[in-house]
Design a protein around this motif. Sequence first.
Motif, PDB file in Angstrom:
ATOM      1  N   MET A  94       0.732  -1.163  -0.114  1.00  0.00           N
ATOM      2  CA  MET A  94       0.112  -0.156   0.103  1.00  0.00           C
ATOM      3  C   MET A  94       0.785   1.282   0.111  1.00  0.00           C
ATOM      4  N   THR A  95       0.554   2.195  -0.830  1.00  0.00           N
ATOM      5  CA  THR A  95       1.073   3.261  -1.018  1.00  0.00           C
ATOM      6  C   THR A  95       0.746   4.498   0.009  1.00  0.00           C
ATOM      7  N   ASP A  96       1.684   5.296   0.534  1.00  0.00           N
ATOM      8  CA  ASP A  96       1.303   6.379   1.412  1.00  0.00           C
ATOM      9  C   ASP A  96       0.041   7.203   0.959  1.00  0.00           C
ATOM     10  N   PRO A  97      -0.958   7.652   1.580  1.00  0.00           N
ATOM     11  CA  PRO A  97      -2.009   8.332   0.705  1.00  0.00           C
ATOM     12  C   PRO A  97      -1.511   9.773   0.713  1.00  0.00           C
ATOM     13  N   THR A  98      -0.628  10.291   1.384  1.00  0.00           N
ATOM     14  CA  THR A  98      -0.031  11.870   1.101  1.00  0.00           C
ATOM     15  C   THR A  98       0.701  11.706   0.011  1.00  0.00           C
ATOM     16  N   TYR A  99       1.588  10.576  -0.316  1.00  0.00           N
ATOM     17  CA  TYR A  99       2.211  10.601  -1.748  1.00  0.00           C
ATOM     18  C   TYR A  99       1.427  10.419  -2.910  1.00  0.00           C
ATOM     19  N   LEU A 100       0.275   9.585  -2.871  1.00  0.00           N
ATOM     20  CA  LEU A 100      -0.617   9.567  -3.924  1.00  0.00           C
ATOM     21  C   LEU A 100      -1.367  10.865  -4.228  1.00  0.00           C
ATOM     22  N   ARG A 101      -1.367  11.897  -3.029  1.00  0.00           N
ATOM     23  CA  ARG A 101      -1.998  13.041  -3.568  1.00  0.00           C
ATOM     24  C   ARG A 101      -0.979  14.180  -4.244  1.00  0.00           C
ATOM     25  N   LEU A 102       0.209  13.815  -4.243  1.00  0.00           N
ATOM     26  CA  LEU A 102       1.236  14.502  -5.087  1.00  0.00           C
ATOM     27  C   LEU A 102       1.041  14.481  -6.540  1.00  0.00           C
ATOM     28  N   GLY A 103       0.416  13.206  -6.953  1.00  0.00           N
ATOM     29  CA  GLY A 103      -0.217  13.233  -8.403  1.00  0.00           C
ATOM     30  C   GLY A 103       1.094  12.984  -9.216  1.00  0.00           C
ATOM     31  N   LEU A 104       1.887  12.293  -8.744  1.00  0.00           N
ATOM     32  CA  LEU A 104       2.818  11.819  -9.928  1.00  0.00           C
ATOM     33  C   LEU A 104       2.849  10.511 -10.409  1.00  0.00           C
ATOM     34  N   PRO A 105       3.403  10.478 -11.839  1.00  0.00           N
ATOM     35  CA  PRO A 105       3.429   8.995 -12.367  1.00  0.00           C
ATOM     36  C   PRO A 105       4.413   8.486 -11.525  1.00  0.00           C
ATOM     37  N   PRO A 106       4.599   6.905 -11.586  1.00  0.00           N
ATOM     38  CA  PRO A 106       5.411   6.126 -11.319  1.00  0.00           C
ATOM     39  C   PRO A 106       6.942   6.354 -11.858  1.00  0.00           C
ATOM     40  N   THR A 107       6.929   7.107 -13.050  1.00  0.00           N
ATOM     41  CA  THR A 107       8.231   7.380 -13.884  1.00  0.00           C
ATOM     42  C   THR A 107       8.868   8.422 -13.318  1.00  0.00           C
ATOM     43  N   ALA A 108       8.384   9.473 -12.528  1.00  0.00           N
ATOM     44  CA  ALA A 108       8.712  10.464 -12.148  1.00  0.00           C
ATOM     45  C   ALA A 108       9.967  10.276 -11.414  1.00  0.00           C
ATOM     46  N   SER A 109      11.135  11.280 -11.623  1.00  0.00           N
ATOM     47  CA  SER A 109      12.268  11.247 -10.712  1.00  0.00           C
ATOM     48  C   SER A 109      12.159  11.786  -9.456  1.00  0.00           C
ATOM     49  N   PRO A 110      13.230  11.342  -8.592  1.00  0.00           N
ATOM     50  CA  PRO A 110      13.253  11.397  -7.308  1.00  0.00           C
ATOM     51  C   PRO A 110      13.389  12.885  -6.968  1.00  0.00           C
ATOM     52  N   LEU A 111      14.031  13.626  -7.921  1.00  0.00           N
ATOM     53  CA  LEU A 111      13.964  15.195  -7.893  1.00  0.00           C
ATOM     54  C   LEU A 111      12.399  15.598  -7.954  1.00  0.00           C
ATOM     55  N   ALA A 112      11.997  15.239  -8.931  1.00  0.00           N
ATOM     56  CA  ALA A 112      10.463  15.737  -9.277  1.00  0.00           C
ATOM     57  C   ALA A 112       9.607  15.481  -8.134  1.00  0.00           C
ATOM     58  N   VAL A 113       9.519  14.219  -7.224  1.00  0.00           N
ATOM     59  CA  VAL A 113       9.026  13.903  -5.971  1.00  0.00           C
ATOM     60  C   VAL A 113       9.478  14.795  -5.053  1.00  0.00           C
ATOM     61  N   VAL A 114      10.695  15.161  -4.637  1.00  0.00           N
ATOM     62  CA  VAL A 114      11.118  16.324  -3.819  1.00  0.00           C
ATOM     63  C   VAL A 114      10.240  17.584  -4.071  1.00  0.00           C
ATOM     64  N   ARG A 115      10.528  17.920  -5.219  1.00  0.00           N
ATOM     65  CA  ARG A 115       9.770  19.276  -5.823  1.00  0.00           C
ATOM     66  C   ARG A 115       8.377  19.403  -5.509  1.00  0.00           C
ATOM     67  N   ALA A 116       7.797  18.285  -5.804  1.00  0.00           N
ATOM     68  CA  ALA A 116       6.370  18.104  -5.509  1.00  0.00           C
ATOM     69  C   ALA A 116       5.956  18.250  -4.017  1.00  0.00           C
ATOM     70  N   ALA A 117       6.865  17.546  -2.875  1.00  0.00           N
ATOM     71  CA  ALA A 117       6.601  17.445  -1.746  1.00  0.00           C
ATOM     72  C   ALA A 117       6.844  18.735  -1.208  1.00  0.00           C
ATOM     73  N   VAL A 118       7.870  19.675  -1.498  1.00  0.00           N
ATOM     74  CA  VAL A 118       8.015  20.981  -1.315  1.00  0.00           C
ATOM     75  C   VAL A 118       6.943  21.827  -1.421  1.00  0.00           C
ATOM     76  N   ARG A 119       6.473  21.665  -2.744  1.00  0.00           N
ATOM     77  CA  ARG A 119       5.153  22.516  -2.997  1.00  0.00           C
ATOM     78  C   ARG A 119       3.812  22.286  -2.432  1.00  0.00           C
ATOM     79  N   ALA A 120       3.882  20.977  -1.918  1.00  0.00           N
ATOM     80  CA  ALA A 120       2.829  20.385  -0.839  1.00  0.00           C
ATOM     81  C   ALA A 120       2.701  20.984   0.548  1.00  0.00           C
ATOM     82  N   LEU A 121       3.700  21.425   1.074  1.00  0.00           N
ATOM     83  CA  LEU A 121       3.975  21.946   2.148  1.00  0.00           C
ATOM     84  C   LEU A 121       3.468  23.407   2.187  1.00  0.00           C
TER      85      LEU A 121
END
Length: 72
Positions: free
Chosen positions: A1-28
Amino acid sequence: MTDPTYLRLGLPPTASPLAVVRAAVRALHPDTRAVRGFRTARKRFYRQMLCAHAARQASGDKPTGLSLPTIS
């Protein structure tokens, strides 16, 4: 099961780790990002998002379509 907070970032599984961090920063909220005392908690949040992303990539999950609402 994937973290619901991560799912709300709306990223595809192919996104880079940098894109994940950027989306997480914008979510705060900007005030949360500005408080120096929250640094450890922010780093923990980013690590959790990266771990959830790695788990999603490993499992081959499809995007769920969940995303944060846009404000215009």
